[in-house]
Design a protein around this motif. Structure first.
Motif, mmCIF file in Angstrom:
data_model
loop_
_atom_site.group_PDB
_atom_site.id
_atom_site.type_symbol
_atom_site.label_atom_id
_atom_site.label_comp_id
_atom_site.label_asym_id
_atom_site.label_seq_id
_atom_site.Cartn_x
_atom_site.Cartn_y
_atom_site.Cartn_z
ATOM 1 N N GLY A 146 11.347 2.910 6.531
ATOM 2 C CA GLY A 146 11.574 2.131 7.737
ATOM 3 C C GLY A 146 11.548 0.640 7.494
ATOM 4 N N GLY A 147 10.818 0.220 6.482
ATOM 5 C CA GLY A 147 10.705 -1.210 6.188
ATOM 6 C C GLY A 147 9.421 -1.811 6.725
ATOM 7 N N GLY A 148 8.422 -0.995 7.032
ATOM 8 C CA GLY A 148 7.135 -1.499 7.499
ATOM 9 C C GLY A 148 6.492 -0.508 8.450
ATOM 10 N N LEU A 149 5.187 -0.661 8.640
ATOM 11 C CA LEU A 149 4.451 0.281 9.494
ATOM 12 C C LEU A 149 5.011 0.312 10.913
ATOM 13 C CD1 LEU A 149 2.100 2.231 9.810
ATOM 14 C CD2 LEU A 149 0.568 0.275 10.131
ATOM 15 N N GLU A 150 5.455 -0.847 11.397
ATOM 16 C CA GLU A 150 5.968 -0.876 12.775
ATOM 17 C C GLU A 150 7.315 -0.148 12.907
ATOM 18 O OE1 GLU A 150 5.892 -3.310 10.584
ATOM 19 O OE2 GLU A 150 7.104 -5.054 11.141
ATOM 20 N N TYR A 151 7.961 0.121 11.788
ATOM 21 C CA TYR A 151 9.257 0.822 11.827
ATOM 22 C C TYR A 151 9.144 2.243 11.270
ATOM 23 C CZ TYR A 151 10.781 -4.033 12.265
ATOM 24 O OH TYR A 151 10.919 -5.329 12.671
ATOM 25 N N ILE A 152 7.940 2.802 11.312
ATOM 26 C CA ILE A 152 7.730 4.098 10.673
ATOM 27 C C ILE A 152 8.583 5.196 11.324
ATOM 28 C CG2 ILE A 152 5.729 4.793 12.077
ATOM 29 C CD1 ILE A 152 4.490 5.869 9.416
ATOM 30 N N GLU A 153 8.838 5.069 12.629
ATOM 31 C CA GLU A 153 9.668 6.080 13.299
ATOM 32 C C GLU A 153 11.079 6.096 12.720
ATOM 33 O OE1 GLU A 153 9.225 8.623 15.379
ATOM 34 O OE2 GLU A 153 7.117 8.207 14.997
ATOM 35 N N GLU A 154 11.608 4.899 12.508
ATOM 36 C CA GLU A 154 12.933 4.788 11.893
ATOM 37 C C GLU A 154 12.909 5.402 10.499
ATOM 38 O OE1 GLU A 154 16.861 3.986 11.459
ATOM 39 O OE2 GLU A 154 15.653 3.868 13.287
ATOM 40 N N GLY A 155 11.800 5.173 9.799
ATOM 41 C CA GLY A 155 11.646 5.742 8.462
ATOM 42 C C GLY A 155 11.643 7.257 8.482
ATOM 43 N N LYS A 200 0.835 -1.210 0.000
ATOM 44 C CA LYS A 200 0.000 0.000 0.000
ATOM 45 C C LYS A 200 0.869 1.259 0.000
ATOM 46 C CE LYS A 200 -4.430 -1.626 1.472
ATOM 47 N NZ LYS A 200 -5.383 -1.926 2.529
ATOM 48 N N ALA A 201 1.965 1.211 0.771
ATOM 49 C CA ALA A 201 2.859 2.383 0.794
ATOM 50 C C ALA A 201 3.468 2.605 -0.584
ATOM 51 C CB ALA A 201 3.951 2.180 1.840
ATOM 52 N N MET A 202 3.900 1.537 -1.235
ATOM 53 C CA MET A 202 4.490 1.680 -2.574
ATOM 54 C C MET A 202 3.439 2.204 -3.553
ATOM 55 S SD MET A 202 7.023 1.569 -4.594
ATOM 56 C CE MET A 202 8.327 0.780 -3.645
ATOM 57 N N CYS A 203 2.218 1.686 -3.449
ATOM 58 C CA CYS A 203 1.162 2.129 -4.376
ATOM 59 C C CYS A 203 0.781 3.594 -4.113
ATOM 60 C CB CYS A 203 -0.056 1.219 -4.263
ATOM 61 S SG CYS A 203 0.212 -0.388 -5.043
ATOM 62 N N GLN A 204 0.813 4.023 -2.849
ATOM 63 C CA GLN A 204 0.514 5.432 -2.565
ATOM 64 C C GLN A 204 1.607 6.340 -3.134
ATOM 65 O OE1 GLN A 204 -2.221 6.890 -1.357
ATOM 66 N NE2 GLN A 204 -1.212 8.849 -1.768
ATOM 67 N N GLU A 238 3.661 9.674 5.068
ATOM 68 C CA GLU A 238 3.469 8.420 5.808
ATOM 69 C C GLU A 238 3.916 7.230 4.960
ATOM 70 O OE1 GLU A 238 -0.411 9.784 8.486
ATOM 71 O OE2 GLU A 238 -0.650 8.259 6.915
ATOM 72 N N ALA A 239 3.508 7.246 3.711
ATOM 73 C CA ALA A 239 3.861 6.119 2.821
ATOM 74 C C ALA A 239 5.371 6.032 2.643
ATOM 75 C CB ALA A 239 3.174 6.303 1.468
ATOM 76 N N ARG A 240 6.011 7.174 2.451
ATOM 77 C CA ARG A 240 7.465 7.156 2.262
ATOM 78 C C ARG A 240 8.173 6.697 3.526
ATOM 79 N NH1 ARG A 240 8.484 12.910 1.003
ATOM 80 N NH2 ARG A 240 10.651 12.323 1.261
ATOM 81 N N ALA A 241 7.656 7.095 4.687
ATOM 82 C CA ALA A 241 8.296 6.690 5.945
ATOM 83 C C ALA A 241 8.134 5.190 6.177
ATOM 84 C CB ALA A 241 7.710 7.489 7.104
ATOM 85 N N ILE A 242 6.999 4.646 5.787
ATOM 86 C CA ILE A 242 6.799 3.192 5.935
ATOM 87 C C ILE A 242 7.805 2.445 5.060
ATOM 88 C CG2 ILE A 242 5.206 1.298 5.369
ATOM 89 C CD1 ILE A 242 2.927 3.166 6.335
ATOM 90 N N LEU A 243 7.982 2.913 3.843
ATOM 91 C CA LEU A 243 8.958 2.264 2.950
ATOM 92 C C LEU A 243 10.383 2.447 3.483
ATOM 93 C CD1 LEU A 243 7.570 3.222 -0.581
ATOM 94 C CD2 LEU A 243 7.555 0.954 0.482
#
Lengths: 151, 359
Positions: B312-321, B133-137, B305-310
């Motif tokens: 970070g490597g997933g929604l749970e790592y969005i902060e790292e992203g 979904k993040a890639m598609c967004q 949000e989508a770029r941060a998910i990508l």
């Protein structure tokens, strides 16, 4: 045995590109000078690689980056970073997702790029696929099996 | 013979004369200064625009485009009765020129790629829902904004005097580049079990700044240097956080095109400011507006949000992203300012946006 880093190593990559003209003909022309700088604790190795048109036209070892051609893009990093990239390419036949030139330079570690001005630095992005194919040659040239990353 | 217009009748008469052997052949004696040239390819890349500009006076680009305002090729003999077409009203070289235009056009032609043929679509793999979904967004957003960089040159292209054909040809190549970008991001969104997600009202509003720029140079500064410079980093970002070799290749190839466009914009602004230093404030004004717009566009919630998910490597790592995106933003700003310096303009102390994100 072709050691990394050495002038012979980069000559192998150059020979691979030039022996496979379709490789760059498919990707398009490249006009830039890239300096590979491998940093050790107290010294560096520098190799200047020149591209013109569809060819890699020259490789030479430099005493320092100060001897590089005007407009050169300097791609530098610690030996460990370079070694990991070359090892990965040799192991996979090409860089995997985590070891492409762009990925290794975007966050400025382990490798980073610099140039006299941003227009020159942008050449690294403008010819990214060709540069990737050039380094991926370490995993594809006939002497792949003989390439060593032992310094 | 049907009733025909006077123009058609005149053409038929001329043809009839020629067929009867009533030849003129005056054209064979035209343009003697331009005759006898022999352009040759520089090397194996073939005969480029740069090569044909080295023979005779064909590479002499006038500061003022032909007063005839016609489509006559630069260097040809222009008959006195050549009509002005009226539409070519950008006749001042400094308003469009860049010293690298011919080189960039030759390069653009040599570096065309195909989103159908050159992307390894067969290597797509099923992804976790959040990542797909993040890639598609991200792809939805890029498909939305990319062709603005085609629309903008198209808006000005038909007005540029033919004497500056290097610029016209380069801009034509850019329009096709942008078409390919729009196409490839749409394809990626539709090729792996996902689809297009949400378009951005904010993007639409903000990109109007580019389309509504009062002249080509301000539009170019906004689009080629600011907008495409920022997007260039986004493409580098996309390559780094690619899920498969498919996205890797897409972003890498798009990155190359974008860097070419940035190179034109930088050198055009340099040329313009060398000729018109008194207009620097005009550039500052439009860039200030553009910085605000681009900053807002880059930070729209759906996109960031989508770029941060990508990243970070997933929604749970969005902060790292977000941390990685913060670093990349600093890099975007640094490169933007550095390009402007190359063009002869310093905005270090005039930036309308923060140099760091509060992340």
């Amino acid at each position: 045995m072709t050691w990394f880093p050495s002038k012979e190593f980069f000559e192998e990559l150059r020979a691979h590109v030039n022996a496979n003209p379709d490789l760059f003909r498919r990707l398009g022309t490249v006009d830039m000078t890239l300096v590979v700088k491998i940093d050790y604790d107290d010294s560096s190795d520098c190799y200047e690689i020149t591209f013109s048109g569809y060819r890699c036209t020259g490789v030479r070892q430099l005493a320092s980056v100060a001897n590089a051609a005007k407009g050169a893009v300097i791609l530098s990093g610690p030996y460990s970073g370079w070694r990991e990239m070359i090892d990965n390419i040799v192991a996979n036949g090409h860089a995997d997702l985590e070891h492409t030139l762009n990925t290794l330079t975007l966050l400025d570690t382990p490798l980073h790029i610099e140039a006299d001005n941003q227009l020159d630095a942008d050449l690294f992005y403008r010819y990214q696929q060709n540069l990737q194919e050039f380094f991926d040659g370490a995993g594809r040239s006939e002497s792949t099996a003989e390439m060593s990353t032992v310094h | 013979m049907p009733n025909v217009s006077p123009n058609v009748e005149k053409a038929l008469d001329t043809l009839s004369d020629v067929r009867r052997g009533k030849l003129d052949l005056g054209w064979m004696k035209s343009n003697p200064e331009g005759w006898g040239v022999k352009a040759t390819p520089r090397d194996e890349r073939g005969l480029g625009l740069e090569d044909i500009n080295r023979v005779g006076r064909y590479g002499d680009v006038p500061d003022e485009g032909s007063i005839f305002g016609s489509m006559a090729p630069r260097g040809s003999e222009i008959p006195e009765d050549m009509p002005s077409l009226g539409c070519y009203d950008i006749n001042d070289k400094s308003l469009v020129w860049a010293e690298n235009a011919a080189h960039l056009y030759d390069e653009a032609v040599a570096r065309q790629w195909s989103s159908a043929r050159d992307i390894p679509w067969g290597e797509l793999q099923p992804q976790r829902d959040d990542l797909e979904k993040a890639m598609c967004q991200v792809c939805t957003n890029l498909a939305e904004i990319e062709f603005v960089a085609g629309d903008m040159p198209a808006k000005w292209l038909h007005r540029i005097n033919h004497d500056f054909h290097e610029v016209k040809l380069f801009l034509a190549s850019q329009i096709f580049d942008e078409a390919r970008h729009m196409e490839v991001f749409r394809k990626r969104a539709l090729a792996n079990g996902g689809g297009l997600l949400r378009s951005s009202p904010d993007s639409e509003q903000l990109l109007r700044v580019i389309l509504e720029a009062p002249n080509f140079t301000t539009g170019s500064a906004l689009m080629h240097i600011l907008g495409e410079g920022f997007v260039l980093t986004l493409f580098r970002n996309g390559e780094m956080f690619a899920l498969t070799p498919v996205e890797k290749k897409i972003f890498r190839l798009c990155m190359q095109d974008e860097a070419r466009h940035v190179a034109y914009g930088t050198m055009h602004l340099k040329y313009f400011l060398e000729k018109h230093p008194e207009r620097e404030s005009e550039i500052h004004d439009i860039l200030r507006r553009g910085e605000e717009a681009t900053f807002s566009l880059n930070q729209t919630q759906d996109t960031v949000e989508a770029r941060a998910i990508l990243a970070g490597g997933g929604l749970e790592y969005i902060e790292e992203g977000f941390k990685k995106l913060g670093y990349l933003f600093k890099k975007q700003i640094h490169e933007y300012l550095y390009r402007l310096k190359m063009a002869g303009i310093d905005r270090t102390n005039k930036l309308a946006i923060p140099v760091e994100l509060p992340i």
